[in-house]
Design a protein around this motif. Structure first.
Motif, short mmCIF file in Angstrom:
data_model
loop_
_atom_site.label_atom_id
_atom_site.label_comp_id
_atom_site.label_asym_id
_atom_site.label_seq_id
_atom_site.Cartn_x
_atom_site.Cartn_y
_atom_site.Cartn_z
N GLN A 17 13.84 60.04 -25.46
CA GLN A 17 13.65 58.61 -25.61
C GLN A 17 13.66 58.29 -27.11
OE1 GLN A 17 10.64 57.01 -23.09
NE2 GLN A 17 10.25 55.29 -24.43
N PHE A 18 14.47 57.30 -27.48
CA PHE A 18 14.58 56.90 -28.88
C PHE A 18 14.19 55.43 -28.97
CE2 PHE A 18 17.28 54.94 -32.21
CZ PHE A 18 16.78 55.63 -33.31
N VAL A 19 13.22 55.11 -29.85
CA VAL A 19 12.77 53.73 -30.02
C VAL A 19 13.20 53.27 -31.41
CG1 VAL A 19 10.81 52.17 -30.00
CG2 VAL A 19 10.80 54.19 -28.53
N ARG A 20 13.99 52.22 -31.45
CA ARG A 20 14.49 51.68 -32.71
C ARG A 20 13.43 50.80 -33.37
NH1 ARG A 20 20.33 49.19 -31.92
NH2 ARG A 20 19.09 47.55 -31.01
N ASN A 21 13.62 50.43 -34.64
CA ASN A 21 12.64 49.62 -35.37
C ASN A 21 12.38 48.27 -34.72
OD1 ASN A 21 12.26 51.56 -37.26
ND2 ASN A 21 13.68 50.69 -38.76
N ASP A 22 13.37 47.73 -34.01
CA ASP A 22 13.17 46.44 -33.35
C ASP A 22 12.56 46.61 -31.95
OD1 ASP A 22 15.36 47.56 -32.15
OD2 ASP A 22 16.59 45.74 -32.20
N ALA A 23 12.01 47.78 -31.66
CA ALA A 23 11.31 48.11 -30.41
C ALA A 23 12.24 48.20 -29.21
CB ALA A 23 10.17 47.13 -30.14
N LYS A 24 13.53 48.35 -29.44
CA LYS A 24 14.46 48.57 -28.33
C LYS A 24 14.44 50.05 -27.96
CE LYS A 24 19.18 47.68 -26.77
NZ LYS A 24 18.79 47.79 -25.40
N ILE A 25 14.33 50.33 -26.67
CA ILE A 25 14.19 51.71 -26.19
C ILE A 25 15.54 52.21 -25.68
CG2 ILE A 25 13.07 53.21 -24.51
CD1 ILE A 25 10.73 51.22 -24.54
N PHE A 26 15.96 53.36 -26.14
CA PHE A 26 17.18 54.02 -25.68
C PHE A 26 16.77 55.33 -25.02
CE2 PHE A 26 18.36 51.49 -29.35
CZ PHE A 26 19.48 50.81 -28.90
N ARG A 27 17.23 55.54 -23.80
CA ARG A 27 16.92 56.78 -23.10
C ARG A 27 18.20 57.58 -22.94
NH1 ARG A 27 13.59 52.97 -20.81
NH2 ARG A 27 11.38 53.52 -20.83
N PHE A 28 18.10 58.89 -23.20
CA PHE A 28 19.26 59.77 -23.12
C PHE A 28 18.94 60.92 -22.17
CE2 PHE A 28 19.13 57.91 -27.38
CZ PHE A 28 20.31 57.19 -27.35
N CYS A 29 19.95 61.35 -21.41
CA CYS A 29 19.72 62.40 -20.42
C CYS A 29 19.66 63.78 -21.07
CB CYS A 29 20.81 62.37 -19.35
SG CYS A 29 22.48 62.56 -19.99
N ARG A 30 20.37 63.97 -22.17
CA ARG A 30 20.39 65.28 -22.84
C ARG A 30 20.71 65.07 -24.31
NH1 ARG A 30 24.74 65.01 -19.14
NH2 ARG A 30 26.77 64.96 -20.14
N SER A 31 20.63 66.15 -25.07
CA SER A 31 20.83 66.05 -26.52
C SER A 31 22.28 65.68 -26.85
CB SER A 31 20.45 67.36 -27.19
OG SER A 31 21.27 68.41 -26.73
N LYS A 32 23.21 66.02 -25.98
CA LYS A 32 24.63 65.67 -26.20
C LYS A 32 24.78 64.16 -26.33
CE LYS A 32 29.06 66.28 -23.83
NZ LYS A 32 29.68 66.86 -22.63
#
Length: 167
Positions: A20-35
């Protein structure tokens, strides 16, 4: 249990998996794997990466905008129980499954339909590979077995000559 979707490749992410990656504007990005996470950090467009679902939908590899998929979203909302509504939905589920099946079969048949240009290229390659089987016209003239026998047909003399002789 909430199943999320990967922001990059649109695959399912089960609880306890992925990044899970959270950007400075609080938008959440979820990724299934490191690729997927690495491709996101490299600022790659998922529509241009061939293995993503976005690419496959954009280039006609998978079915797109099938209205039957809308029902999956509506299914998760709680509704008040109504017997007639339940009967209608059970009937609708059968027809939806039939429609979905026919659409997917039509899509598969369209994808498997041979391309005329590819067929012509294959035929041209095959002809180039086996060109030695076809004899040149000069060789055909030399070998009598390759040509059809000529049949001479006798024709009657012109009518005018016969009339001139009779007079």
């Amino acid at each position: 249990m909430r199943i999320e979707t990967c922001w990059f490749c649109s695959s399912k992410i089960y609880p306890g998996h992925g990044i899970q990656f959270v950007r400075n504007d609080a938008k959440i990005f979820r990724f299934c794997r490191s690729k997927c996470h690495k491709n996101f950090k490299m600022k790659r467009n998922p529509r241009k990466v061939k293995w993503t679902k976005a690419y496959r939908k954009l280039h006609g590899k998978d079915m797109t905008q099938d209205s039957t998929f809308e029902f999956e979203r509506k299914r998760n909302r709680p509704e008040r129980y109504d017997r007639s509504l339940a009967e209608n939905t059970l009937k609708a589920i059968k027809t939806i499954d039939k429609v979905r099946h026919t659409r997917s079969m039509r899509h598969i048949e369209k994808r498997l339909k041979p391309n005329k240009r590819q067929e012509n290229e294959r035929a041209r390659k095959e002809l180039n590979m086996s060109i030695d089987l076809i004899k040149a016209p000069s060789v055909q003239k030399l070998e009598p077995s390759l040509t059809l026998p000529k049949i001479k047909v006798k024709t009657s003399e012109p009518q005018e000559d016969n009339r001139a002789m009779e007079e």
